[in-house]
Write an enzyme that holds these catalytic residues in place. Structure first.
Site, PDB file in Angstrom:
ATOM      1  N   TYR A   1       3.064  12.715  -8.374  1.00  0.00           N
ATOM      2  CA  TYR A   1       2.323  13.223  -9.519  1.00  0.00           C
ATOM      3  C   TYR A   1       2.884  12.643 -10.825  1.00  0.00           C
ATOM      4  CZ  TYR A   1       0.332  16.215  -5.951  1.00  0.00           C
ATOM      5  OH  TYR A   1      -0.300  16.661  -4.817  1.00  0.00           O
TER       6      TYR A   1
ATOM      7  N   ARG B   1      12.187  19.237  -9.513  1.00  0.00           N
ATOM      8  CA  ARG B   1      11.985  18.867  -8.106  1.00  0.00           C
ATOM      9  C   ARG B   1      11.659  17.385  -7.977  1.00  0.00           C
ATOM     10  NH1 ARG B   1       8.317  21.152  -3.029  1.00  0.00           N
ATOM     11  NH2 ARG B   1      10.206  21.989  -2.098  1.00  0.00           N
TER      12      ARG B   1
ATOM     13  N   GLN C   1       6.292  26.647 -11.356  1.00  0.00           N
ATOM     14  CA  GLN C   1       6.359  25.188 -11.264  1.00  0.00           C
ATOM     15  C   GLN C   1       5.309  24.571 -12.189  1.00  0.00           C
ATOM     16  OE1 GLN C   1       4.822  22.607  -8.070  1.00  0.00           O
ATOM     17  NE2 GLN C   1       6.948  22.009  -7.689  1.00  0.00           N
TER      18      GLN C   1
ATOM     19  N   GLY D   1       9.161  26.265   3.761  1.00  0.00           N
ATOM     20  CA  GLY D   1       7.797  26.327   3.286  1.00  0.00           C
ATOM     21  C   GLY D   1       6.834  26.997   4.241  1.00  0.00           C
ATOM     22  N   ARG D   2       6.333  26.237   5.213  1.00  0.00           N
ATOM     23  CA  ARG D   2       5.331  26.792   6.127  1.00  0.00           C
ATOM     24  C   ARG D   2       5.829  28.006   6.909  1.00  0.00           C
ATOM     25  NH1 ARG D   2       1.159  22.097   8.030  1.00  0.00           N
ATOM     26  NH2 ARG D   2       0.797  21.255   5.940  1.00  0.00           N
TER      27      ARG D   2
END
Length: 376
Positions: free
Chosen positions: A188, A235, A101, A331-332
């Site tokens: 971002y 993404r 990424q 994810g987690r």
């Protein structure tokens, strides 16, 4: 529990994936110092999770100004490339497919993280007041801080950044990655250009939706030319409303998010990229994506669609069965369960996540989560 849809092979660009379960980008802040170099420990972490059909690395800054958090890895020096080779070799030895990424935080940074302690760069000189950067305060210790006021990028600097993204993609391929993902999410740099809130430029990069998407379009074109669009994904984090003001910056809620992100996905479709990854808001009271948005994305995009968020295996399998998604990211649960695909397939219990070891540190809470032993 029928999870069969998650275990059907599928094609992503030139690659045949063994299942539809994705290990998504997850910042862990464990790169080697000095230099933010990927380590043997990181290679083991990714190797353990190579049962995923598809993997994307943690956010990896494309240049020194792209860093917003201490101890996150880079992909812009030979040392970075050599470090990442450890990761790609380990994953490929387990039969995994992994993309890097590509990350630039833009205004979500602090002068303490910037070359010569200069101001972070952004489309406009608007501070990310609701975001947090993370700076080192001592060996292995750090603190969250409000990002510094950024300075506005010039046109020529924007062009230079496009080239930096393309070079980072080439570096990733040199490091053995199977492709790259553009991080255009979570407030971002690329997301800042897309956002009418963070981007108030008066030139061809600001104003209309078309102009605000220009930076993304140019990066997509440059990377496609450098390594091929079939080895590229993007993404996004589209938010349609927010009931949690402290989290608005994560997706930068637009006045017309449907139009904004439909137009963004059209850029990806026209370029022929391999996939679009849509990270949904995942806090407790977060809004769901509108059904109409999901269906329009499916209708206009011929590549693979990945969804991440508050997904259970059951919900993810239904999304695949309904053909709204091709792959589902966890994810987690994947942090705490390195053998997550096997646990889902066999209905085994999950390990609990240790949230205190998510960011920074050693192997604790990183590579020491056990595989299933039949006792839970």
């Amino acid at each position: 529990m029928n999870h069969k849809a998650l275990f059907e092979p599928t094609q992503l660009g030139p690659y045949t994936l063994k299942n539809r379960i994705v290990f998504p980008p997850l910042t862990r802040q464990r790169s080697g110092q000095p230099g933010n170099i990927p380590t043997d420990l990181m290679a083991e972490y990714y190797r353990q999770r190579a049962g995923a059909g598809f993997m994307i690395t943690e956010g990896t800054q494309i240049e020194p100004r792209g860093q917003g958090y201490a101890w996150t890895p880079g992909i812009y020096t030979e040392q970075h490339i050599e470090g990442w080779k450890k990761v790609t070799r380990a994953v490929h030895a387990e039969g995994g497919i992994i993309f890097a990424q590509l990350w630039h935080v833009g205004r979500v940074s602090h002068s303490a993280l910037q070359p010569e302690e200069s101001a972070p760069v952004a489309p406009s000189a608007i501070q990310a007041e609701q975001a947090k950067a993370f700076i080192e305060t001592g060996p292995g210790t750090g603190t969250l801080v409000t990002p510094s006021i950024p300075r506005e990028l010039t046109r020529s600097e924007i062009k230079d950044l496009v080239n930096l993204y393309a070079q980072a993609a080439k570096n990733a391929i040199s490091a053995g990655f199977d492709g790259v993902e553009i991080h255009a999410a979570n407030g971002y740099l690329v997301n800042q250009f897309i956002s009418e809130h963070a981007n108030q430029r008066k030139d061809e990069y600001g104003g209309s939706v078309e102009n605000r998407l220009r930076f993304l379009d140019e990066i997509v074109q440059a990377i496609s030319h450098a390594i091929g669009p079939d080895r590229l994904g993007v993404r996004f984090t589209p938010l349609f409303s927010s009931t949690d003001e402290d989290r608005v910056y994560i997706g930068l809620v637009e006045s017309d998010p449907h139009k904004t992100y439909v137009e963004a996905v059209k850029i990806l479709e026209n370029a022929g990229v391999a996939y679009v990854s849509i990270a949904e808001a995942d806090w407790a009271n977060a809004p769901d994506l509108p059904e109409a948005f999901r269906r329009e994305i499916r209708a206009i995009f011929s590549g693979r669609i990945i969804y991440a968020g508050r997904y259970t295996a059951e919900r993810g399998a239904r999304m695949v069965e309904e053909q709204l998604a091709d792959l589902i990211a966890f994810g987690r649960p994947f942090i705490a369960n390195p053998d997550l695909p096997e646990r889902i397939a066999k209905g085994w219990a999950f390990n609990d996540l240790n949230s205190s070891t998510l960011y920074g540190g050693t192997g604790e809470g990183f590579t020491d989560y056990p595989v299933y032993n039949g006792q839970r």
